[in-house]
Enzyme design. Structure first.
Site, mmCIF file in Angstrom:
data_model
loop_
_atom_site.group_PDB
_atom_site.id
_atom_site.type_symbol
_atom_site.label_atom_id
_atom_site.label_comp_id
_atom_site.label_asym_id
_atom_site.label_seq_id
_atom_site.Cartn_x
_atom_site.Cartn_y
_atom_site.Cartn_z
ATOM 1 C CB CYS A 299 41.888 42.992 47.589
ATOM 2 S SG CYS A 299 40.390 41.984 47.555
ATOM 3 C CG ASN B 233 42.381 50.215 46.743
ATOM 4 O OD1 ASN B 233 42.434 49.016 46.974
ATOM 5 N ND2 ASN B 233 41.646 50.704 45.757
ATOM 6 C CG HIS C 197 38.667 45.755 46.466
ATOM 7 N ND1 HIS C 197 39.757 44.993 46.113
ATOM 8 C CD2 HIS C 197 39.156 47.004 46.719
ATOM 9 C CE1 HIS C 197 40.853 45.741 46.135
ATOM 10 N NE2 HIS C 197 40.513 46.962 46.509
ATOM 11 C CD GLN D 290 44.516 43.789 44.660
ATOM 12 O OE1 GLN D 290 44.172 44.441 45.657
ATOM 13 N NE2 GLN D 290 43.720 42.912 44.067
#
Length: 501
Positions: free
Chosen positions: A116, A442, A420, A110
């Site tokens: 996110c 992630n 997040h 990102q």
């Protein structure tokens, strides 16, 4: 209130005070328990910090070898590096005995943006697309959803300014709404709004731009312009109402003005992000699978979503479980004034015990489904190693302190919130089937963690995971019933559950 001096008298001397037992009895017919307090007089009676405090503390520190050692080491090093627990790093292995049966790629990034939640959403959806078409590397366009989200949040803010144009400018609600009016962050229900309204496209059809990956400069410009627009609408509203114009005419006139103002926002966004594909117009997507065979698909973004983004579970049939120990469990919640598409799907959460969330993750991973989740990623985590573990840093031992806040207290005192969103793609279970750690995908690129993947311990999950998104088809019936029954409890706009991942 404010700086008003308390009317309570100062306590002159240290005193032990007890409420003595008496013959008064409570509702249950029992005597009230004795309550003891240790009362003490402060060194500074007026509340100021005096040099005598410092002298006293220094006298204590001078004879404490641990304090002296800490001062020698920690003043020259990052405490996260020096106090990192060796035993935690040894224990937290990237080994998982239950993982989804297909690995997607590449690891997404990102970059310098707060998208996110859009990366987590598209990373979940791309799993079945890649598996079905046998793709080796593939990304959906996060920038496409980002564009429509930002444009709609701008409209949402201006609609709220119209709706509350009768409130004073310094009203807490107006100030709150204008503080972070078009955050990059979002929630699952916001993603569903975008998917159902605008569809999806592969990243090759609407690729990244400088300002989708570096959103700060664009956000600053848009926020300044939107706040100016908000004031224009408020001033127009006041003038119309002072002229005794009917309220429905006032609203219609303000919305016409808003549409002119939104044109400026649209032109700024298309100049910096590019003109996105029309949701209803066809595009051609060509791809190469893992066997080097080419493929071709033609259709609109909405058709693409319908064909590729709704299997095996359509996003609209999934909902958010949260763990918020401040509030009643097995109840439905929403946050006032929170959304992206005006008149769209509301943001809803079913509050439940943490064990129910863990059980759902295990069930989904075993069913081959990656899991969207929201957490407070900055707490007791290290992006370099990709470890999220409450035992990662030995702060208590080094500073001779106790970090005693509970999860509920962290929410109450603004120490933690959902910051997040990521994807759980595996879980390591002990012989009894209880989770030990979780595999986390992630969106910070391959340089973070273990080639982009993080490990989250079960203890960390307990303390800092707040949300898990589950399909109705796999969720417990009683939780689905809570969700479908409606009538949510409305939390105020500034509640921590309104934070956007």
């Amino acid at each position: 209130m404010g700086n008003q001096q308390s009317s309570r008298s100062l306590i002159p001397t240290p005193t032990n005070y007890s409420f003595p037992e008496n013959d008064e009895k409570g509702e249950a017919g029992e005597k009230a328990p004795v309550v003891e307090f240790q009362l003490a007089a402060p060194i500074s009676g007026d509340g100021k910090l005096a040099l005598s405090h410092i002298a006293s503390w220094e006298n204590e520190a001078a004879s404490n070898s641990k304090v002296q050692l800490a001062r020698t080491i920690l003043s020259q090093s990052d405490i996260r590096t020096v106090l990192s627990s060796r035993s935690a790093r040894i224990t937290d292995q990237h080994i998982f005995n239950n993982v989804v049966d297909f690995k997607t790629g590449p690891v997404t990034n990102q970059k310098s943006s707060g998208r996110c939640w859009l990366f987590a959403t598209t990373n979940v959806i791309r799993y079945n697309i890649m598996k079905k078409l046998k793709l080796k590397d593939f990304q959906l366009s996060q920038s496409y959803l980002f564009f429509w989200d930002k444009l709609n949040k701008s409209n949402y803010y201006l609609e709220l300014m119209i709706q509350h144009s009768d409130l004073p400018l310094d009203d807490r609600l107006v100030q709150h709404l204008s503080s972070d009016l078009i955050s990059d962050g979002g929630q699952w229900d916001m993603a569903v709004n975008l998917l159902e309204t605008y569809g999806l496209v592969p990243q090759s059809i609407y690729p990244e731009s400088t300002h989708s990956s570096l959103s700060g400069p664009l956000n600053n410009l848009l926020k300044t312009k939107l706040r100016e627009h908000g004031l224009i609408l408020r001033q127009q509203a006041e003038s119309l109402r002072n002229a005794a114009i009917k309220e429905d005419t006032v609203i219609a006139t303000l919305r016409a003005q808003k549409e002119e103002l939104m044109r400026e926002i649209y032109l700024i966004m298309t100049a910096t992000l590019g003109v996105p594909p029309n949701p209803n117009k066809k595009f051609v997507w060509e791809y190469i699978d893992q066997d080097e065979k080419t493929g071709r698909w033609e259709g609109s973004p909405k058709e693409y979503f319908e064909q590729f983004g709704t299997k095996p579970h359509t996003p609209s049939e999934s909902f958010s479980l949260i763990n918020d120990p401040r509030n009643e469990f097995e109840a439905l919640y929403t946050v006032d004034k929170l959304g992206n598409i005006w008149g769209g799907r509301p943001i809803l959460y079913v509050n439940t015990k943490i064990e129910n969330m863990k059980a759902m993750i295990i069930k989904m991973i075993k069913a081959g489904q990656p899991v969207f989740f929201g957490c407070d990623v900055g707490k007791f985590s290290d992006s370099g190693s990709g470890i999220m573990d409450t035992a990662l840093y030995e702060y208590e031992n080094a500073f001779d302190i106790k970090l005693g806040l509970t999860k509920a207290e962290r929410l109450q005192i603004c120490d933690s919130s959902m910051t997040h969103a990521m994807v759980i793609s595996g879980v390591h279970l002990d012989p009894e089937g209880k989770p030990i750690r979780y595999k986390v995908e992630n969106s910070w690129g391959e340089s973070a963690g273990n080639h982009g993947y993080f490990i989250m311990t079960d203890e960390w999950f307990n303390e800092f995971v707040y949300q898990v998104v589950v399909p109705k088809a796999l969720a417990p019936k009683e939780l689905v019933h809570v969700y479908e029954a409606g009538h949510p409890i409305v939390l105020p706009p500034w509640d921590p559950m309104g934070s956007l991942a």
